[in-house]
Each structure stands twice: as C-alpha cells, then as structure tokens.
Design a protein around this motif. Structure first.
Motif, PDB file in Angstrom:
ATOM      1  N   THR A 157       0.837  -1.202   0.000  1.00  0.00           N
ATOM      2  CA  THR A 157       0.000   0.000   0.000  1.00  0.00           C
ATOM      3  C   THR A 157       0.880   1.264   0.000  1.00  0.00           C
ATOM      4  OG1 THR A 157      -0.097  -0.056   2.405  1.00  0.00           O
ATOM      5  CG2 THR A 157      -1.909  -1.098   1.223  1.00  0.00           C
ATOM      6  N   TYR A 158       0.256   2.389  -0.351  1.00  0.00           N
ATOM      7  CA  TYR A 158       0.980   3.667  -0.305  1.00  0.00           C
ATOM      8  C   TYR A 158       0.270   4.603   0.674  1.00  0.00           C
ATOM      9  CZ  TYR A 158       3.657   7.700  -1.422  1.00  0.00           C
ATOM     10  OH  TYR A 158       4.505   8.769  -1.305  1.00  0.00           O
ATOM     11  N   HIS A 159       1.052   5.291   1.467  1.00  0.00           N
ATOM     12  CA  HIS A 159       0.457   6.209   2.458  1.00  0.00           C
ATOM     13  C   HIS A 159       1.028   7.596   2.286  1.00  0.00           C
ATOM     14  CE1 HIS A 159      -1.415   2.806   4.484  1.00  0.00           C
ATOM     15  NE2 HIS A 159      -0.416   2.186   3.912  1.00  0.00           N
TER      16      HIS A 159
ATOM     17  N   LEU B  18      -0.387   2.982  -6.328  1.00  0.00           N
ATOM     18  CA  LEU B  18       0.015   4.307  -6.803  1.00  0.00           C
ATOM     19  C   LEU B  18      -1.199   5.215  -6.606  1.00  0.00           C
ATOM     20  CD1 LEU B  18       2.685   4.924  -8.281  1.00  0.00           C
ATOM     21  CD2 LEU B  18       1.431   4.763 -10.431  1.00  0.00           C
ATOM     22  N   ILE B  19      -1.007   6.338  -5.905  1.00  0.00           N
ATOM     23  CA  ILE B  19      -2.173   7.195  -5.651  1.00  0.00           C
ATOM     24  C   ILE B  19      -1.996   8.578  -6.282  1.00  0.00           C
ATOM     25  CG2 ILE B  19      -2.723   5.966  -3.500  1.00  0.00           C
ATOM     26  CD1 ILE B  19      -1.672   8.368  -1.951  1.00  0.00           C
ATOM     27  N   CYS B  20      -3.127   9.253  -6.475  1.00  0.00           N
ATOM     28  CA  CYS B  20      -3.080  10.625  -7.017  1.00  0.00           C
ATOM     29  C   CYS B  20      -2.654  11.600  -5.916  1.00  0.00           C
ATOM     30  CB  CYS B  20      -4.455  11.072  -7.497  1.00  0.00           C
ATOM     31  SG  CYS B  20      -5.263   9.979  -8.665  1.00  0.00           S
TER      32      CYS B  20
ATOM     33  N   LYS C 289     -20.374   0.316  -2.562  1.00  0.00           N
ATOM     34  CA  LYS C 289     -20.345   1.682  -3.099  1.00  0.00           C
ATOM     35  C   LYS C 289     -19.218   2.512  -2.479  1.00  0.00           C
ATOM     36  CE  LYS C 289     -23.247   5.095  -1.882  1.00  0.00           C
ATOM     37  NZ  LYS C 289     -22.363   6.243  -1.759  1.00  0.00           N
ATOM     38  N   HIS C 290     -18.564   3.328  -3.299  1.00  0.00           N
ATOM     39  CA  HIS C 290     -17.598   4.277  -2.749  1.00  0.00           C
ATOM     40  C   HIS C 290     -18.374   5.318  -1.962  1.00  0.00           C
ATOM     41  CE1 HIS C 290     -14.789   7.739  -2.680  1.00  0.00           C
ATOM     42  NE2 HIS C 290     -13.953   6.773  -2.394  1.00  0.00           N
ATOM     43  N   PHE C 291     -17.850   5.703  -0.801  1.00  0.00           N
ATOM     44  CA  PHE C 291     -18.643   6.529   0.126  1.00  0.00           C
ATOM     45  C   PHE C 291     -19.031   7.886  -0.451  1.00  0.00           C
ATOM     46  CE2 PHE C 291     -15.506   9.609   1.842  1.00  0.00           C
ATOM     47  CZ  PHE C 291     -14.335   9.078   1.300  1.00  0.00           C
ATOM     48  N   GLU C 292     -18.286   8.392  -1.428  1.00  0.00           N
ATOM     49  CA  GLU C 292     -18.634   9.711  -1.975  1.00  0.00           C
ATOM     50  C   GLU C 292     -19.645   9.620  -3.123  1.00  0.00           C
ATOM     51  OE1 GLU C 292     -15.007  11.607  -3.226  1.00  0.00           O
ATOM     52  OE2 GLU C 292     -14.103  11.275  -1.273  1.00  0.00           O
ATOM     53  N   ALA C 293     -19.812   8.445  -3.679  1.00  0.00           N
ATOM     54  CA  ALA C 293     -20.687   8.309  -4.857  1.00  0.00           C
ATOM     55  C   ALA C 293     -22.152   8.434  -4.438  1.00  0.00           C
ATOM     56  CB  ALA C 293     -20.447   6.973  -5.538  1.00  0.00           C
TER      57      ALA C 293
END
Ligand code: FAD
Length: 317
Positions: free
Chosen positions: A49-51, A95-97, A182-186
């Motif tokens: 994971t990436y943090h 890899l994250i934005c 579901k993604h929590f923001e969707a």
C-alpha cells in the motif's frame, strides 16, 4: 509476471497478500518477519500500500505554528523491489493521485519500470486526516481515471515531456479499486459503476475490491459489473476482524457493513483472543464460499496480523 497473466494461466484459485510499509525508522526486516510465514502458500503476488504524508502543525519557539508535511511510512517503490528480489515474487505497488504531481508520478513509474516491476494498482487516495475533501496537487490528478490514463500513455511510450522521443514503452498491468458496497462519496451504486466502467474502458485489466464481510455483496457487485459490460476479473479483498473496536472502526473508515450474525457473535466475546477466533472462522467460511463460486484470487489484507491470515489460508488452500 503481470497479475493478469497469473490469473489467465491459473488452473485453480490463487492467493495473494497485501502489506503496509512499516513505520519510518524500521527496516525491511519488519516486512520479512511479517511475510516469511505466509510465503509457504506461494502467493502469486504481493501488494504494497501507499500512504501519503500528513500535514501537521509544529509549535515554534516564538509560539507560532508552522505547517509541516510528515511522512510516516517509506514509499512503496523500494519496498516492492526488495520483496521481489528477496522472495522472487511479483509485487504490486499502489500508486495514488494524492500528494503527487504528474511529474512525480512519471518518475515513480520510470523507477518501477527500471526495476522490472510491471504491475500497478492505481487509486485516487483519500483526503489527508485533518481535511474533509480530497484535493489534488496543483499539477496532479483528481481521479484514479486520470492517473490510469497517464500509466496507459506511458505504456504507449508517451511521456510528459513531448520532446522525449523513443523513451521506451512501459508494460504495466493496471489494476483498479472497486466497492461492492459503493464508494462513500458516490451518490449511488449506478453512478459509481459508470465511473468504474470508464476506468475499465481506459485500460484497467482487473478490479480489486474493498473488504466486505458478507459475500452476497460481492456476488451482487460482480453481477452488476457484468450487467454493465465490465468483464475483467474481480478480485475480492478480504480482512479478518480481530478485536471489538473494529466493529465501529471498519464501518467508519472503510464504509462497509458488518453482518448482524458476525457483530452479535463478537459482542458476546470476553477477550480479543475470542474475537480473533470468531473473525478467523468467519473469514475461513467466506474464503471457502468465494473459492467455490470461482473467484480468480483470494486477496488478503494482512495488516499486522500474519498469524491470523496463516490460520485462514491453511484451511482454504
Ligand atoms: P476514483 O476511481 O477516482 O473514485 C473516487 C470517487 O469519485 C468515487 O466516488 C467515484 O464514483 C467518483 N468518480 C470517479 N471518477 C469521477 C469523475 N470523472 N467525475 C466525478 N466523480 C468521479 N488508499 C491509499 O491512500 N493508499 C492505498 O494503498 C490504497 N489502497 C487501496 C486498495 C484497494 C483495493 C481499495 C479498494 C482502496 C484503496 N485505497 C488506498 C483507498 C482509495 O484510495 C480510496 O477509497 C479513495 O477514496 C478512492 O479511490 P479510487 O481509486 O476508487 O478513486
């Protein structure tokens, strides 16, 4: 080898694991201690994971506060390379934005390619702890879809600097995240599904799911994906519950439901050992059912609990 090649070549359900980079100051020994017992199950790949760094406010001598970026865990590129070389196993860096400019992302991809790592799980990342909404870097990506397109471009030999000609095409196998609950923001599952489909159309080769504790959620999600023309493999992400606090923490952080039967059984436990036993048994049953259903891979979030995962996997493989 790429994750998709492992899946396509497999005769049976595969196993994979996910590890967190240890806190800064520790060494690779912490990761090897964690993974050593699990390697007997011959995982096809290991995710790291990436943090992102966290913003903190440091009190100065004059009483004012200075904003500082603190990175608590080392980055994934080096850890993936070390695991790959130590165990001769494929690794999948996340890899994250968040926290990355496009240029830093390209540099990370070039490093990975140089090291012979040809898998990435592309994600958006979440807002830093003390912020409510995700904000991309000024020259960064807002959604995982944009990051995915950058990786797909590099696979075509398209670098950010247009004058880099013959820079060499990378060959990354791209995975993405999916959310059975579901993604929590969707606003709803259908909208979330449309964005998921956009990532698939842009070149994602498999989906890895958020953890879930009720297999029906995964089955329904797979059905919904198939009905929406998403045909790529969907790898279930699995995690054991090992203490009572997680009954509240997991829904809060990961936006997942814990079935009544499981939460009731855990509430009756008097010790963490009892909770761990219930959590292990639950995950064994979940894994057996998913294997029977025909999932391509059982992917375990090991999260500091290699012994529990060992107890589960030995009952399943
Ligand atoms: P996206 O696909 O960008 O979606 C984010 C939200 O935006 C969704 O609600 C989606 O519906 C919506 N959306 C997508 N595209 C658009 C668009 N074009 N317009 C409007 N809305 C849109 N986080 C980490 O920081 N490090 C990790 O290592 C890590 N590993 C993970 C591994 C897995 C398997 C999973 C499931 C999650 C992981 N996460 C990790 C968490 C992840 O970063 C968060 O869940 C994040 O909030 C969403 O990431 P995403 O890639 O799904 O984002």
């Amino acid at each position: 080898m790429k994750v998709i090649e492992h899946i396509n070549n497999a005769k049976d359900c595969l196993v994979s694991f996910e590890v967190l980079p240890p806190l800064k100051g520790k060494t690779m020994a912490a990761i090897y201690d964690h993974l050593d017992p699990l390697m007997e199950f011959k995982p096809s790949f290991i995710n790291v994971t990436y943090h992102r760094s966290e913003t903190m406010f440091k009190k100065m001598a004059n009483g004012t506060f200075e904003k500082v970026e603190v990175r608590k865990r080392p980055g994934t590129v080096g850890i993936c390379a070390a695991i790959k070389n130590h165990y001769q196993v494929d690794t999948v860096p996340h890899l994250i934005c968040g926290g990355f400019s496009k240029r830093e992302t390209e540099d990370a991809l070039i490093d990975l390619n140089f090291l012979g790592i040809n898998n990435v799980l592309v994600l958006r990342g979440d807002a830093p702890k003390n912020e409510t909404f995700f904000e991309p870097e000024a020259d960064g990506h807002k959604y995982a879809l944009e990051l995915l397109k950058q990786v797909a471009n590099l696979n075509q030999g398209l670098y950010l600097e247009e004058d880099i000609k013959n820079g060499g095409k990378t060959d990354f196998c791209i995975g993405i995240a999916g959310y059975p609950e579901k993604h929590f923001e969707a606003p709803n599952l259908e909208t979330d599904m449309a964005y998921l489909k956009a990532k698939v159309d842009a070149g994602a080769e498999y989906i890895m799911t958020q953890m879930f504790f009720n297999n029906q959620k995964y089955f329904d999600f797979v059905k919904l994906c198939r009905n929406n023309g998403i045909e790529i493999p969907i790898i279930p992400g699995l995690k054991p519950i090992t203490n009572k606090k997680q009954l509240n923490i997991l829904p809060k952080i990961f936006h997942v439901d814990i079935p009544n039967e499981l939460s009731d059984a855990i509430m009756k436990c008097k010790t963490d050992e009892e909770v761990e036993k219930i959590g292990t048994e639950w995950l064994v049953q979940q894994s057996k059912e998913l294997k029977q259903y025909g999932v391509p891979v059982l992917h375990y979030y090991t999260l500091g609990k290699p012994k529990v995962i060992w107890n589960v996997v030995k009952e399943v493989v």
